[in-house]
Design an enzyme around this catalytic site. Structure first.
Site, short mmCIF file in Angstrom:
data_model
loop_
_atom_site.label_atom_id
_atom_site.label_comp_id
_atom_site.label_asym_id
_atom_site.label_seq_id
_atom_site.Cartn_x
_atom_site.Cartn_y
_atom_site.Cartn_z
N ASP A 1 0.85 -1.17 0.00
CA ASP A 1 0.00 0.00 0.00
C ASP A 1 0.90 1.23 0.00
O ASP A 1 2.12 1.11 -0.10
CB ASP A 1 -0.99 -0.02 1.18
CG ASP A 1 -0.33 0.20 2.53
OD1 ASP A 1 0.91 0.33 2.61
OD2 ASP A 1 -1.06 0.26 3.54
N HIS A 2 0.28 2.40 0.12
CA HIS A 2 1.04 3.66 0.07
C HIS A 2 2.09 3.76 1.17
O HIS A 2 3.13 4.38 0.98
CB HIS A 2 0.08 4.85 0.16
CG HIS A 2 -0.77 4.82 1.39
ND1 HIS A 2 -1.88 4.02 1.50
CD2 HIS A 2 -0.66 5.48 2.56
CE1 HIS A 2 -2.42 4.18 2.69
NE2 HIS A 2 -1.70 5.08 3.36
N ARG B 1 8.55 -34.25 9.78
CA ARG B 1 7.46 -34.06 10.74
C ARG B 1 6.71 -32.75 10.51
O ARG B 1 5.54 -32.63 10.86
CB ARG B 1 7.98 -34.14 12.17
CG ARG B 1 8.83 -32.95 12.59
CD ARG B 1 9.35 -33.13 14.03
NE ARG B 1 9.95 -31.94 14.54
CZ ARG B 1 11.20 -31.55 14.33
NH1 ARG B 1 11.99 -32.28 13.56
NH2 ARG B 1 11.66 -30.44 14.87
N HIS B 2 7.38 -31.79 9.90
CA HIS B 2 6.74 -30.50 9.64
C HIS B 2 5.65 -30.61 8.57
O HIS B 2 4.67 -29.88 8.61
CB HIS B 2 7.79 -29.46 9.23
CG HIS B 2 8.86 -29.30 10.27
ND1 HIS B 2 8.61 -28.78 11.52
CD2 HIS B 2 10.17 -29.62 10.24
CE1 HIS B 2 9.73 -28.77 12.21
NE2 HIS B 2 10.69 -29.27 11.46
N THR C 1 2.67 -1.57 8.87
CA THR C 1 2.95 -2.52 9.96
C THR C 1 3.17 -3.94 9.46
O THR C 1 3.74 -4.76 10.16
CB THR C 1 1.80 -2.56 10.97
OG1 THR C 1 0.63 -3.07 10.30
CG2 THR C 1 1.54 -1.20 11.58
N GLY C 2 2.66 -4.26 8.29
CA GLY C 2 2.67 -5.62 7.77
C GLY C 2 1.49 -6.44 8.24
O GLY C 2 1.21 -7.51 7.71
N ILE C 3 0.78 -5.95 9.23
CA ILE C 3 -0.33 -6.71 9.82
C ILE C 3 -1.50 -6.83 8.85
O ILE C 3 -2.00 -7.94 8.59
CB ILE C 3 -0.78 -6.07 11.14
CG1 ILE C 3 0.35 -6.13 12.17
CG2 ILE C 3 -2.03 -6.77 11.68
CD1 ILE C 3 0.13 -5.27 13.40
N CYS D 1 3.03 -3.25 4.05
CA CYS D 1 2.28 -2.06 4.43
C CYS D 1 3.05 -1.42 5.58
O CYS D 1 4.18 -1.81 5.86
CB CYS D 1 0.82 -2.38 4.77
SG CYS D 1 0.52 -3.39 6.22
N HIS E 1 10.01 -24.75 8.86
CA HIS E 1 8.99 -25.49 9.60
C HIS E 1 7.58 -25.30 9.07
O HIS E 1 6.77 -26.22 9.17
CB HIS E 1 9.02 -25.07 11.07
CG HIS E 1 10.29 -25.43 11.77
ND1 HIS E 1 10.52 -25.11 13.09
CD2 HIS E 1 11.41 -26.06 11.34
CE1 HIS E 1 11.71 -25.54 13.44
NE2 HIS E 1 12.28 -26.11 12.40
#
Length: 146
Positions: free
Chosen positions: A8-9, A132-133, A67-69, A65, A98
């Site tokens: 985003d911006h 296992r992953h 925050t990346g959230i 963005c 993993h």
């Protein structure tokens, strides 16, 4: 390898630096925008990038963005996507080893350019360990198909 990239911006400058970095590494990418510093809605860019990864058009994806959230939430709404919000090198390595993440998110306001490019390099260069992953990835996929 072909990488989907979107922002985003709030992360336009970091996206442009990342594109230059990928070019220097010889890694192909497709830019899903934005290409303007004007305020915009991150789902409009993160979702098409995630769909390109989910469909196989791109091998991996990077969304950005402030925050990346927000972009990580959007990417993870697309079936087949495992997107990790990253801000350190250990998490970048382990989420590939993993979790076999196929997308990563960065917060331009949280991670400086130098660290961001190092995180991208570690994430792109680390292989999934399988074993296992894989069993755990299969359980995530089963949840997605409920």
């Amino acid at each position: 390898m072909k990488v989907a990239i979107a922002c985003d911006h709030g992360a336009l400058a970091l996206k442009e630096a990342l594109k230059e970095h990928l070019t220097q590494r010889g890694i192909a990418y497709e830019d899903f925008g934005t290409n303007s510093p004007e305020s915009c809605d991150y789902p409009d860019y993160a979702a098409p990038a995630a769909r390109a990864v989910a469909s196989g058009e791109c091998d991996r994806g990077i969304v950005l963005c402030t925050t990346g959230i927000g972009v990580s939430i959007v990417a993870n709404k697309i079936k087949g996507i495992r997107c990790a919000l990253l801000s350190d090198l250990m998490s970048a390595r382990l989420t590939r080893m993993h979790n076999n993440t196929n997308m990563m998110a960065l917060g331009a306001g949280a991670v400086g350019e130098k660290l961001a490019l190092e995180i991208v390099d570690v994430w792109l260069d680390t292989e999934f360990q399988g074993g296992r992953h894989q069993r755990r990835i299969d359980k995530i996929t089963a949840l997605e198909n409920e």
